[in-house]
Design a protein around this motif. Structure first.
Motif, short mmCIF file in Angstrom:
data_model
loop_
_atom_site.label_atom_id
_atom_site.label_comp_id
_atom_site.label_asym_id
_atom_site.label_seq_id
_atom_site.Cartn_x
_atom_site.Cartn_y
_atom_site.Cartn_z
N LYS A 1 0.81 -1.22 0.00
CA LYS A 1 0.00 0.00 0.00
C LYS A 1 0.84 1.27 0.00
N LYS A 2 2.00 1.23 0.63
CA LYS A 2 2.84 2.43 0.60
C LYS A 2 3.69 2.48 -0.65
N GLY A 3 4.08 1.32 -1.15
CA GLY A 3 4.81 1.31 -2.41
C GLY A 3 3.96 1.83 -3.55
N SER A 4 2.70 1.44 -3.60
CA SER A 4 1.82 1.89 -4.69
C SER A 4 1.64 3.40 -4.67
N ALA A 5 1.46 3.97 -3.47
CA ALA A 5 1.22 5.42 -3.37
C ALA A 5 2.50 6.23 -3.50
N TYR A 6 3.59 5.77 -2.86
CA TYR A 6 4.78 6.61 -2.74
C TYR A 6 5.91 6.21 -3.69
N MET A 7 5.70 5.16 -4.46
CA MET A 7 6.65 4.83 -5.52
C MET A 7 5.98 4.92 -6.90
N ASN A 8 4.88 4.17 -7.10
CA ASN A 8 4.18 4.23 -8.39
C ASN A 8 3.63 5.62 -8.65
N VAL A 9 2.76 6.09 -7.76
CA VAL A 9 2.08 7.36 -7.99
C VAL A 9 3.05 8.54 -7.90
N TRP A 10 3.93 8.52 -6.91
CA TRP A 10 4.88 9.62 -6.72
C TRP A 10 5.64 9.91 -8.01
N MET A 11 6.17 8.86 -8.64
CA MET A 11 6.94 9.06 -9.86
C MET A 11 6.05 9.53 -11.01
N TYR A 12 4.81 9.03 -11.06
CA TYR A 12 3.95 9.42 -12.17
C TYR A 12 3.51 10.88 -12.06
N VAL A 13 3.43 11.40 -10.86
CA VAL A 13 3.17 12.84 -10.69
C VAL A 13 4.26 13.62 -11.41
N ILE A 14 5.51 13.22 -11.20
CA ILE A 14 6.63 13.90 -11.85
C ILE A 14 6.54 13.75 -13.36
N ARG A 15 6.14 12.56 -13.81
CA ARG A 15 6.00 12.34 -15.24
C ARG A 15 5.07 13.36 -15.87
N GLU A 16 3.95 13.66 -15.21
CA GLU A 16 2.99 14.61 -15.78
C GLU A 16 3.57 16.02 -15.85
N PHE A 17 4.33 16.41 -14.84
CA PHE A 17 4.94 17.74 -14.89
C PHE A 17 6.00 17.81 -15.99
N GLU A 18 6.77 16.75 -16.15
CA GLU A 18 7.74 16.70 -17.24
C GLU A 18 7.02 16.71 -18.59
N ASP A 19 5.93 15.99 -18.68
CA ASP A 19 5.16 15.93 -19.92
C ASP A 19 4.59 17.30 -20.26
N ALA A 20 4.25 18.08 -19.24
CA ALA A 20 3.74 19.43 -19.48
C ALA A 20 4.81 20.29 -20.15
N ILE A 21 6.06 20.14 -19.70
CA ILE A 21 7.15 20.87 -20.34
C ILE A 21 7.31 20.40 -21.79
N ASP A 22 7.26 19.09 -22.00
CA ASP A 22 7.36 18.56 -23.36
C ASP A 22 6.26 19.12 -24.25
N ASP A 23 5.03 19.13 -23.72
CA ASP A 23 3.91 19.67 -24.50
C ASP A 23 4.12 21.14 -24.83
N CYS A 24 4.67 21.86 -23.89
CA CYS A 24 4.88 23.30 -24.09
C CYS A 24 5.95 23.56 -25.14
N THR A 25 7.06 22.81 -25.08
CA THR A 25 8.17 23.05 -25.99
C THR A 25 7.96 22.41 -27.36
N SER A 26 7.13 21.36 -27.41
CA SER A 26 7.00 20.59 -28.65
C SER A 26 5.60 20.64 -29.24
N CYS A 27 4.77 21.53 -28.74
CA CYS A 27 3.37 21.59 -29.17
C CYS A 27 3.27 21.98 -30.65
N THR A 28 2.38 21.32 -31.37
CA THR A 28 2.15 21.65 -32.78
C THR A 28 0.68 21.88 -33.09
N GLY A 29 -0.17 21.90 -32.06
CA GLY A 29 -1.61 22.05 -32.26
C GLY A 29 -2.05 23.50 -32.23
#
Length: 435
Positions: free
Chosen positions: A238-266
Protein backbone atom coordinates in the motif's frame (compact mmCIF):
# COMPACT_ATOMS: atom_id res chain seq x y z
CA UNK A 1 -12.74 51.57 -10.37
CA UNK A 2 -10.91 54.66 -11.58
CA UNK A 3 -11.20 53.73 -15.25
CA UNK A 4 -14.97 53.81 -14.69
CA UNK A 5 -14.90 57.04 -12.67
CA UNK A 6 -12.95 58.93 -15.32
CA UNK A 7 -14.36 57.23 -18.36
CA UNK A 8 -18.04 57.00 -17.47
CA UNK A 9 -18.84 59.37 -14.57
CA UNK A 10 -18.42 63.06 -15.50
CA UNK A 11 -19.00 64.14 -11.92
CA UNK A 12 -16.00 62.05 -10.77
CA UNK A 13 -13.53 63.37 -13.31
CA UNK A 14 -10.60 65.01 -11.54
CA UNK A 15 -6.85 65.00 -11.67
CA UNK A 16 -6.83 63.13 -8.35
CA UNK A 17 -9.00 60.28 -9.63
CA UNK A 18 -7.11 60.09 -12.91
CA UNK A 19 -3.84 59.84 -10.98
CA UNK A 20 -5.27 57.04 -8.82
CA UNK A 21 -6.16 55.11 -11.94
CA UNK A 22 -2.68 55.67 -13.37
CA UNK A 23 -0.86 54.49 -10.24
CA UNK A 24 -3.05 51.41 -9.75
CA UNK A 25 -2.38 50.32 -13.31
CA UNK A 26 1.33 51.00 -12.88
CA UNK A 27 1.28 48.62 -9.90
CA UNK A 28 -0.21 45.72 -11.88
CA UNK A 29 0.82 46.24 -15.52
CA UNK A 30 4.00 44.10 -15.36
CA UNK A 31 1.93 41.08 -14.32
CA UNK A 32 -0.57 41.71 -17.09
CA UNK A 33 2.28 42.13 -19.56
CA UNK A 34 3.70 38.74 -18.57
CA UNK A 35 0.37 37.23 -19.53
CA UNK A 36 -0.48 39.29 -22.61
CA UNK A 37 1.61 42.20 -23.86
CA UNK A 38 -1.23 43.50 -26.04
CA UNK A 39 -3.64 43.62 -23.10
CA UNK A 40 -1.09 45.52 -21.03
CA UNK A 41 -0.54 47.98 -23.87
CA UNK A 42 -4.29 48.60 -24.15
CA UNK A 43 -4.59 49.32 -20.43
CA UNK A 44 -1.53 51.57 -20.32
CA UNK A 45 -2.61 53.55 -23.39
CA UNK A 46 -5.89 54.40 -21.65
CA UNK A 47 -4.70 54.86 -18.06
CA UNK A 48 -1.23 56.43 -17.95
CA UNK A 49 -0.39 59.76 -16.32
CA UNK A 50 -1.06 62.93 -18.32
CA UNK A 51 -3.95 61.69 -20.44
CA UNK A 52 -6.59 63.41 -18.33
CA UNK A 53 -4.83 66.75 -18.59
CA UNK A 54 -4.86 66.34 -22.39
CA UNK A 55 -8.59 65.65 -22.33
CA UNK A 56 -8.16 61.96 -23.20
CA UNK A 57 -10.57 59.74 -21.23
CA UNK A 58 -10.24 55.98 -20.81
CA UNK A 59 -12.47 53.53 -22.64
CA UNK A 60 -13.70 51.66 -19.56
CA UNK A 61 -15.05 48.67 -21.44
CA UNK A 62 -11.79 48.22 -23.35
CA UNK A 63 -9.76 48.43 -20.14
CA UNK A 64 -12.09 45.98 -18.36
CA UNK A 65 -11.97 43.51 -21.24
CA UNK A 66 -8.17 43.68 -21.37
CA UNK A 67 -7.88 42.89 -17.68
CA UNK A 68 -10.45 40.09 -17.89
CA UNK A 69 -8.58 38.43 -20.74
CA UNK A 70 -5.64 37.79 -18.39
CA UNK A 71 -7.50 36.59 -15.29
CA UNK A 72 -6.81 32.89 -15.88
CA UNK A 73 -3.12 33.57 -16.43
CA UNK A 74 -2.95 35.75 -13.32
CA UNK A 75 -4.48 32.92 -11.31
CA UNK A 76 -7.57 34.91 -10.41
CA UNK A 77 -11.21 34.64 -11.39
CA UNK A 78 -14.15 36.87 -12.27
CA UNK A 79 -15.63 35.91 -8.91
CA UNK A 80 -12.48 37.11 -7.13
CA UNK A 81 -12.62 40.52 -8.79
CA UNK A 82 -16.38 41.02 -8.81
CA UNK A 83 -18.03 44.08 -10.37
CA UNK A 84 -18.49 47.69 -9.36
CA UNK A 85 -21.62 48.06 -7.24
CA UNK A 86 -23.52 50.79 -5.42
CA UNK A 87 -24.18 51.00 -1.69
CA UNK A 88 -26.99 48.47 -2.03
CA UNK A 89 -24.79 45.97 -3.82
CA UNK A 90 -26.38 46.51 -7.23
CA UNK A 91 -24.21 47.00 -10.35
CA UNK A 92 -23.48 50.64 -11.08
CA UNK A 93 -24.23 49.90 -14.74
CA UNK A 94 -24.62 46.88 -16.96
CA UNK A 95 -21.03 47.37 -18.13
CA UNK A 96 -19.70 47.09 -14.57
CA UNK A 97 -21.20 43.63 -13.95
CA UNK A 98 -18.72 40.84 -13.16
CA UNK A 99 -17.46 38.80 -16.07
CA UNK A 100 -18.36 35.13 -16.35
CA UNK A 101 -15.63 32.61 -15.60
CA UNK A 102 -17.43 30.00 -17.64
CA UNK A 103 -17.42 26.37 -16.54
CA UNK A 104 -15.45 26.13 -13.30
CA UNK A 105 -13.32 23.09 -12.73
CA UNK A 106 -13.33 21.70 -9.17
CA UNK A 107 -10.50 22.82 -6.93
CA UNK A 108 -7.88 20.21 -6.03
CA UNK A 109 -6.76 20.73 -2.43
CA UNK A 110 -6.75 24.49 -3.05
CA UNK A 111 -5.27 24.34 -6.55
CA UNK A 112 -7.24 26.03 -9.35
CA UNK A 113 -7.00 23.76 -12.41
CA UNK A 114 -7.36 25.03 -15.94
CA UNK A 115 -8.89 21.80 -17.20
CA UNK A 116 -11.07 18.90 -16.10
CA UNK A 117 -8.92 16.31 -14.32
CA UNK A 118 -11.57 14.84 -12.02
CA UNK A 119 -11.39 11.40 -13.73
CA UNK A 120 -7.62 11.37 -13.20
CA UNK A 121 -7.86 12.30 -9.53
CA UNK A 122 -10.10 9.31 -8.84
CA UNK A 123 -7.16 6.95 -9.05
CA UNK A 124 -6.97 7.43 -5.29
CA UNK A 125 -10.26 5.53 -5.01
CA UNK A 126 -8.42 2.47 -6.34
CA UNK A 127 -5.77 3.06 -3.68
CA UNK A 128 -8.51 3.37 -1.05
CA UNK A 129 -10.17 0.13 -2.18
CA UNK A 130 -6.82 -1.63 -2.23
CA UNK A 131 -6.09 -0.53 1.34
CA UNK A 132 -9.57 -1.61 2.47
CA UNK A 133 -8.95 -5.11 1.13
CA UNK A 134 -5.62 -5.28 2.94
CA UNK A 135 -7.26 -4.10 6.18
CA UNK A 136 -9.61 -7.10 6.35
CA UNK A 137 -9.23 -9.40 9.38
CA UNK A 138 -7.67 -11.82 6.93
CA UNK A 139 -5.92 -9.57 4.40
CA UNK A 140 -7.48 -10.03 0.98
CA UNK A 141 -4.41 -9.78 -1.20
CA UNK A 142 -6.24 -11.02 -4.30
CA UNK A 143 -8.81 -8.21 -4.18
CA UNK A 144 -6.10 -5.67 -3.39
CA UNK A 145 -4.20 -6.86 -6.45
CA UNK A 146 -7.34 -6.46 -8.57
CA UNK A 147 -7.70 -2.81 -7.57
CA UNK A 148 -3.99 -2.23 -8.07
CA UNK A 149 -3.64 -3.88 -11.46
CA UNK A 150 -7.12 -3.53 -13.02
CA UNK A 151 -8.57 -0.51 -11.24
CA UNK A 152 -12.06 0.72 -11.97
CA UNK A 153 -12.42 4.27 -10.64
CA UNK A 154 -10.17 6.31 -12.92
CA UNK A 155 -11.38 6.07 -16.51
CA UNK A 156 -9.27 7.17 -19.48
CA UNK A 157 -10.49 8.22 -22.89
CA UNK A 158 -11.62 5.13 -24.77
CA UNK A 159 -13.35 3.89 -21.64
CA UNK A 160 -10.33 2.02 -20.31
CA UNK A 161 -9.13 2.04 -16.73
CA UNK A 162 -6.14 4.02 -15.58
CA UNK A 163 -4.26 1.82 -13.08
CA UNK A 164 -1.66 2.36 -10.40
CA UNK A 165 0.23 -0.66 -11.72
CA UNK A 166 0.29 0.92 -15.18
CA UNK A 167 2.02 4.01 -13.79
CA UNK A 168 5.06 1.78 -13.33
CA UNK A 169 4.77 -0.80 -16.10
CA UNK A 170 4.33 1.96 -18.69
CA UNK A 171 7.11 4.13 -17.29
CA UNK A 172 9.85 3.11 -19.71
CA UNK A 173 7.93 4.32 -22.75
CA UNK A 174 6.65 7.47 -21.11
CA UNK A 175 9.71 8.56 -19.15
CA UNK A 176 12.76 6.95 -20.74
CA UNK A 177 12.30 6.12 -24.42
CA UNK A 178 9.45 7.84 -26.19
CA UNK A 179 9.13 11.46 -25.06
CA UNK A 180 10.72 14.69 -26.33
CA UNK A 181 12.54 15.24 -23.03
CA UNK A 182 13.45 11.58 -22.44
CA UNK A 183 14.97 10.29 -20.35
CA UNK A 184 13.48 12.29 -17.49
CA UNK A 185 16.22 12.94 -14.95
CA UNK A 186 14.41 11.74 -11.83
CA UNK A 187 13.12 8.56 -13.42
CA UNK A 188 16.58 7.89 -14.88
CA UNK A 189 18.00 8.05 -11.34
CA UNK A 190 15.51 5.45 -10.10
CA UNK A 191 16.12 3.18 -13.08
CA UNK A 192 19.87 3.57 -12.62
CA UNK A 193 19.64 2.65 -8.94
CA UNK A 194 17.32 -0.34 -9.22
CA UNK A 195 18.18 -1.54 -12.72
CA UNK A 196 14.52 -2.17 -13.56
CA UNK A 197 12.27 0.13 -15.56
CA UNK A 198 9.25 -1.18 -13.62
CA UNK A 199 11.04 -1.18 -10.26
CA UNK A 200 7.96 0.07 -8.37
CA UNK A 201 5.60 -2.53 -9.78
CA UNK A 202 8.09 -5.33 -9.21
CA UNK A 203 8.20 -4.51 -5.51
CA UNK A 204 4.46 -3.93 -5.06
CA UNK A 205 3.44 -6.97 -7.09
CA UNK A 206 5.86 -9.20 -5.18
CA UNK A 207 4.37 -7.98 -1.90
CA UNK A 208 0.83 -8.66 -3.09
CA UNK A 209 1.79 -12.10 -4.42
CA UNK A 210 3.90 -13.07 -1.43
CA UNK A 211 6.84 -13.68 -3.76
CA UNK A 212 10.60 -13.40 -3.43
CA UNK A 213 12.13 -10.64 -5.55
CA UNK A 214 15.37 -8.78 -6.00
CA UNK A 215 16.05 -5.73 -8.11
CA UNK A 216 18.30 -6.24 -11.13
CA UNK A 217 20.95 -4.05 -9.49
CA UNK A 218 20.89 -6.12 -6.32
CA UNK A 219 20.41 -2.96 -4.26
CA UNK A 220 18.03 -2.61 -1.30
CA UNK A 221 17.25 -6.29 -1.21
CA UNK A 222 16.55 -9.12 -1.31
CA UNK A 223 12.86 -8.63 -0.67
CA UNK A 224 11.60 -12.06 0.24
CA UNK A 225 7.89 -11.53 0.72
CA UNK A 226 7.45 -15.31 0.60
CA UNK A 227 8.91 -15.52 4.09
CA UNK A 228 8.07 -12.07 5.48
CA UNK A 229 4.76 -11.92 7.32
CA UNK A 230 1.54 -10.28 6.17
CA UNK A 231 2.29 -7.02 7.98
CA UNK A 232 5.38 -6.48 5.85
CA UNK A 233 3.51 -7.41 2.66
CA UNK A 234 0.67 -5.00 3.47
CA UNK A 235 2.93 -2.02 4.13
CA UNK A 236 5.10 -2.69 1.10
CA UNK A 237 2.05 -2.96 -1.16
CA UNK A 238 0.00 0.00 0.00
CA UNK A 239 2.84 2.43 0.60
CA UNK A 240 4.81 1.31 -2.41
CA UNK A 241 1.82 1.89 -4.69
CA UNK A 242 1.22 5.42 -3.37
CA UNK A 243 4.78 6.61 -2.74
CA UNK A 244 6.65 4.83 -5.52
CA UNK A 245 4.18 4.23 -8.39
CA UNK A 246 2.08 7.36 -7.99
CA UNK A 247 4.88 9.62 -6.72
CA UNK A 248 6.94 9.06 -9.86
CA UNK A 249 3.95 9.42 -12.17
CA UNK A 250 3.17 12.84 -10.69
CA UNK A 251 6.63 13.90 -11.85
CA UNK A 252 6.00 12.34 -15.24
CA UNK A 253 2.99 14.61 -15.78
CA UNK A 254 4.94 17.74 -14.89
CA UNK A 255 7.74 16.70 -17.24
CA UNK A 256 5.16 15.93 -19.92
CA UNK A 257 3.74 19.43 -19.48
CA UNK A 258 7.15 20.87 -20.34
CA UNK A 259 7.36 18.56 -23.36
CA UNK A 260 3.91 19.67 -24.50
CA UNK A 261 4.88 23.30 -24.09
CA UNK A 262 8.17 23.05 -25.99
CA UNK A 263 7.00 20.59 -28.65
CA UNK A 264 3.37 21.59 -29.17
CA UNK A 265 2.15 21.65 -32.78
CA UNK A 266 -1.61 22.05 -32.26
CA UNK A 267 -3.90 25.05 -31.91
CA UNK A 268 -3.03 25.82 -28.27
CA UNK A 269 0.72 26.31 -28.33
CA UNK A 270 3.36 28.56 -26.81
CA UNK A 271 2.50 31.74 -28.69
CA UNK A 272 -1.11 31.68 -27.49
CA UNK A 273 -2.27 33.01 -24.15
CA UNK A 274 -3.63 29.63 -23.06
CA UNK A 275 -1.32 26.72 -23.75
CA UNK A 276 -4.07 24.14 -23.28
CA UNK A 277 -2.30 20.83 -23.80
CA UNK A 278 0.56 21.54 -21.43
CA UNK A 279 -1.76 22.99 -18.80
CA UNK A 280 -3.89 19.84 -18.90
CA UNK A 281 -0.82 17.66 -18.32
CA UNK A 282 0.18 19.95 -15.44
CA UNK A 283 -3.29 19.68 -13.91
CA UNK A 284 -3.02 15.90 -14.17
CA UNK A 285 0.16 16.00 -12.11
CA UNK A 286 -1.58 17.91 -9.33
CA UNK A 287 -4.57 15.56 -9.55
CA UNK A 288 -2.35 12.53 -9.03
CA UNK A 289 -0.43 14.24 -6.21
CA UNK A 290 -3.57 15.02 -4.22
CA UNK A 291 -6.32 12.69 -5.48
CA UNK A 292 -10.08 13.17 -5.37
CA UNK A 293 -10.54 12.38 -1.68
CA UNK A 294 -8.73 15.57 -0.65
CA UNK A 295 -11.62 17.56 -2.11
CA UNK A 296 -11.40 21.30 -2.66
CA UNK A 297 -9.28 22.15 0.36
CA UNK A 298 -7.74 18.96 1.75
CA UNK A 299 -9.28 16.17 3.81
CA UNK A 300 -8.01 13.52 6.26
CA UNK A 301 -9.54 10.87 4.01
CA UNK A 302 -6.87 11.46 1.34
CA UNK A 303 -4.67 8.54 0.30
CA UNK A 304 -1.85 9.92 -1.84
CA UNK A 305 1.24 12.07 -1.43
CA UNK A 306 -0.55 15.25 -0.31
CA UNK A 307 -1.88 13.35 2.70
CA UNK A 308 1.55 11.90 3.51
CA UNK A 309 2.96 15.41 3.78
CA UNK A 310 0.11 16.31 6.12
CA UNK A 311 0.74 13.32 8.38
CA UNK A 312 4.49 13.78 8.57
CA UNK A 313 4.34 17.51 9.34
CA UNK A 314 2.60 16.68 12.61
CA UNK A 315 5.45 14.28 13.49
CA UNK A 316 8.24 16.70 12.57
CA UNK A 317 6.80 20.09 13.53
CA UNK A 318 6.70 21.28 9.93
CA UNK A 319 3.04 22.26 9.67
CA UNK A 320 1.88 25.80 9.04
CA UNK A 321 2.73 28.37 6.41
CA UNK A 322 6.16 29.00 7.91
CA UNK A 323 6.65 25.59 9.52
CA UNK A 324 7.29 25.10 13.23
CA UNK A 325 3.76 23.89 13.97
CA UNK A 326 2.30 20.45 14.69
CA UNK A 327 -1.12 21.07 13.17
CA UNK A 328 -2.59 22.74 10.14
CA UNK A 329 -1.60 22.33 6.51
CA UNK A 330 1.98 21.21 6.06
CA UNK A 331 4.55 23.79 5.04
CA UNK A 332 5.50 21.44 2.20
CA UNK A 333 1.97 21.52 0.78
CA UNK A 334 1.79 25.30 1.18
CA UNK A 335 5.01 25.61 -0.80
CA UNK A 336 3.92 23.05 -3.38
CA UNK A 337 0.59 24.76 -3.94
CA UNK A 338 2.42 27.98 -4.78
CA UNK A 339 4.66 26.11 -7.23
CA UNK A 340 1.69 24.31 -8.77
CA UNK A 341 -0.03 27.63 -9.50
CA UNK A 342 3.17 29.23 -10.77
CA UNK A 343 3.83 26.37 -13.17
CA UNK A 344 0.29 26.63 -14.48
CA UNK A 345 0.69 30.39 -15.01
CA UNK A 346 3.93 29.99 -16.91
CA UNK A 347 2.51 27.25 -19.12
CA UNK A 348 -0.57 29.31 -19.91
CA UNK A 349 1.71 32.00 -21.32
CA UNK A 350 4.01 29.58 -23.14
CA UNK A 351 7.04 30.42 -20.99
CA UNK A 352 8.30 26.88 -21.33
CA UNK A 353 11.93 27.46 -20.28
CA UNK A 354 10.83 29.00 -16.99
CA UNK A 355 8.90 25.88 -15.94
CA UNK A 356 12.02 23.71 -15.50
CA UNK A 357 13.15 25.30 -12.20
CA UNK A 358 9.56 25.07 -10.95
CA UNK A 359 9.49 21.31 -11.63
CA UNK A 360 12.89 20.87 -9.99
CA UNK A 361 11.63 22.65 -6.88
CA UNK A 362 8.47 20.54 -6.83
CA UNK A 363 10.52 17.33 -6.96
CA UNK A 364 12.68 18.51 -4.06
CA UNK A 365 9.64 19.42 -1.98
CA UNK A 366 7.91 16.10 -2.78
CA UNK A 367 11.00 14.31 -1.47
CA UNK A 368 10.66 15.75 2.03
CA UNK A 369 7.80 13.49 3.27
CA UNK A 370 9.71 10.42 2.05
CA UNK A 371 12.76 11.44 4.09
CA UNK A 372 10.55 12.18 7.09
CA UNK A 373 8.86 8.78 6.82
CA UNK A 374 12.23 7.03 6.63
CA UNK A 375 13.54 8.85 9.70
CA UNK A 376 10.38 8.31 11.70
CA UNK A 377 10.48 4.54 11.36
CA UNK A 378 14.26 4.32 11.79
CA UNK A 379 13.70 5.96 15.18
CA UNK A 380 10.73 3.75 16.08
CA UNK A 381 12.62 0.54 15.38
CA UNK A 382 16.06 1.65 16.45
CA UNK A 383 15.25 3.62 19.60
CA UNK A 384 11.76 2.72 20.85
CA UNK A 385 11.46 -0.93 21.99
CA UNK A 386 7.71 -0.57 22.44
CA UNK A 387 7.34 0.40 18.76
CA UNK A 388 9.30 -2.50 17.33
CA UNK A 389 7.10 -4.53 15.00
CA UNK A 390 7.21 -6.06 11.56
CA UNK A 391 4.72 -3.43 10.43
CA UNK A 392 6.87 -0.49 11.52
CA UNK A 393 10.03 -2.09 10.17
CA UNK A 394 8.32 -2.57 6.80
CA UNK A 395 7.20 1.06 6.77
CA UNK A 396 10.79 2.14 7.24
CA UNK A 397 11.95 -0.20 4.47
CA UNK A 398 9.39 1.04 1.94
CA UNK A 399 9.91 4.72 2.71
CA UNK A 400 13.64 4.32 2.20
CA UNK A 401 13.00 2.35 -1.01
CA UNK A 402 11.01 5.34 -2.26
CA UNK A 403 13.83 7.83 -1.70
CA UNK A 404 17.13 5.89 -1.89
CA UNK A 405 17.77 6.53 -5.61
CA UNK A 406 17.71 10.29 -4.97
CA UNK A 407 20.09 9.93 -2.03
CA UNK A 408 22.34 7.71 -4.15
CA UNK A 409 22.55 10.44 -6.81
CA UNK A 410 23.85 12.77 -4.12
CA UNK A 411 26.09 10.36 -2.19
CA UNK A 412 26.35 6.64 -2.95
CA UNK A 413 27.94 5.90 0.43
CA UNK A 414 25.11 7.61 2.29
CA UNK A 415 22.53 5.61 0.35
CA UNK A 416 24.41 2.38 1.11
CA UNK A 417 24.43 3.21 4.83
CA UNK A 418 20.68 3.86 4.86
CA UNK A 419 19.83 0.72 2.89
CA UNK A 420 22.07 -1.48 5.05
CA UNK A 421 20.13 -0.37 8.14
CA UNK A 422 16.62 -0.15 6.72
CA UNK A 423 15.97 -2.85 4.09
CA UNK A 424 13.35 -5.56 4.33
CA UNK A 425 14.17 -8.65 6.41
CA UNK A 426 16.56 -7.07 8.88
CA UNK A 427 14.00 -6.82 11.66
CA UNK A 428 13.15 -10.52 11.33
CA UNK A 429 16.86 -11.28 11.76
CA UNK A 430 17.02 -9.18 14.92
CA UNK A 431 19.05 -6.42 13.23
CA UNK A 432 17.89 -2.95 14.32
CA UNK A 433 18.78 0.30 12.57
CA UNK A 434 21.33 2.69 14.02
CA UNK A 435 19.09 5.76 13.99
Amino acid sequence: RYAYKIGEQPEERSQKNAAEGAIFTAAVLPLVHECDAAAAATISADMKFGLFDQGDLPDFQAVKAAFESTYACLGITCEHVGGLVDADGDPLHAMTAPCDDGPAFPLIAGYIPGSDVVPHSRVDLDQQAMEAALAEAVPDFATAKQWYSVGGNSIKSGNTNRTIKGFSTGAQGKMYDNCPGCPYKTYEAFYGYYGDFDYADRLVSAALDGADMAFASGRHGPNNFASLGPAARIEAAKKGSAYMNVWMYVIREFEDAIDDCTSCTGDNCNEFSLNGGSVHAWDEGVAFYAGSLEGASGSPSGKLVWRLAEKRCANFGTCGLNGGETSGTSQINHLLLAQFQEGERLLQTGQCDRVRPVVDEIISLMTVPLVQGSLRYAYKIGEQPEERSQKNAAEGAIFTAAVLPLVHECDAAAAATISADMKFGLFDQGDLPDF
